[in-house]
Write an enzyme that holds these catalytic residues in place. Structure first.
Site, PDB file in Angstrom:
ATOM      1  CE  LYS A 125     -18.931  32.617  16.432  1.00 36.59           C
ATOM      2  NZ  LYS A 125     -19.995  31.305  16.823  1.00 36.59           N
ATOM      3  CG  ASP A 143     -23.318  33.886  20.902  1.00 35.61           C
ATOM      4  OD1 ASP A 143     -24.560  34.573  20.901  1.00 35.61           O
ATOM      5  OD2 ASP A 143     -23.795  32.314  21.878  1.00 35.61           O
TER       6      ASP A 143
END
Ligand code: SF4
Length: 216
Positions: A125, A143
């Site tokens: 991420k 996310d």
């Protein structure tokens, strides 16, 4: 999972209904360079956006380079980043990140996913946020909102955010990669919320697997 033409249609609708890249991002997405973006991303773990932004501001008032960061006392780093929680662990991670960045990359943050993920504290991420927001690459960072939305609709079928990111990269049309993150995240915040998604007002309910199975 949805197939090619359906995926294309869902992205088209989201691109028309949701805002794209908007200025004024805070935290890891609003940093002026890759070093600060990486550090801010590390601070964002299990932290609300506003607390991450507060901790980032306080830390970068003390140091904005790996060399300067390593000059700081751990207690000063921990005190600065206290608002984002887990500050002792995060202080250790920041130190390891800076040491490795200097030892293996001459202090320059790499602009590839592989290079970024080789650094301590940087997972998929964080790497994708830095690639997209700092280096301007066409990457959909995943996310919690993007992960939830994609798996409800059926754009992906994955249990973890990293798997979702992998599948999205393989299954999304090329034209959607640059701004897909923004459409999906705004959609997740406004309509396909974690609790009580607003399915009756949803523009993609005709294609949504969750809607077909749980609501209709
Ligand atoms: S129909 Fe409901 S669950 Fe499906 S994408 Fe829309 S808001 Fe989310």
């Amino acid at each position: 999972m949805l197939a090619g033409a359906e995926i294309e249609r869902v992205y088209r609708i989201l691109s028309q209904e949701m805002p794209g890249r908007t200025p004024g991002a805070k935290g890891p997405k609003g940093q002026p360079d890759a070093f600060r973006s990486c550090i801010s991303c590390m601070l964002s773990a299990q932290s609300l956006d506003r607390n991450t932004a507060k901790a980032s501001r306080a830390l970068f008032a003390l140091a904005t380079t790996p060399e300067a960061m390593l000059e700081l006392d751990d207690r000063d780093i921990a005190a600065a980043i206290k608002p984002c929680g887990l500050y002792n662990n995060k202080t250790r991670s920041i130190r390891r990140f800076c040491e490795t960045l200097l030892a293996e990359h001459g202090g320059v943050v790499p602009d590839t996913r592989e290079g970024l993920m080789s650094l301590p504290g940087i997972g998929r991420k964080c790497a994708d946020i830095v690639l997209s927001f700092t280096f301007g690459k066409d990457v959909i960072a995943v996310d919690t909102h993007v992960h939830r939305v994609c798996n409800r609709i059926g754009l992906t079928d994955a249990r973890t955010a990293d798997k979702t990111a992998e599948q999205l990269e393989n299954r999304s049309p090329a034209w959607a990669l640059a701004d897909g993150h923004f459409w999906l995240i705004q959609f997740g915040k406004r309509i396909c919320t974690s609790r009580s998604p607003k399915c009756e007002a949803c523009p993609v309910s005709d294609w949504c697997e969750y809607y077909a199975e749980e609501v209709a």
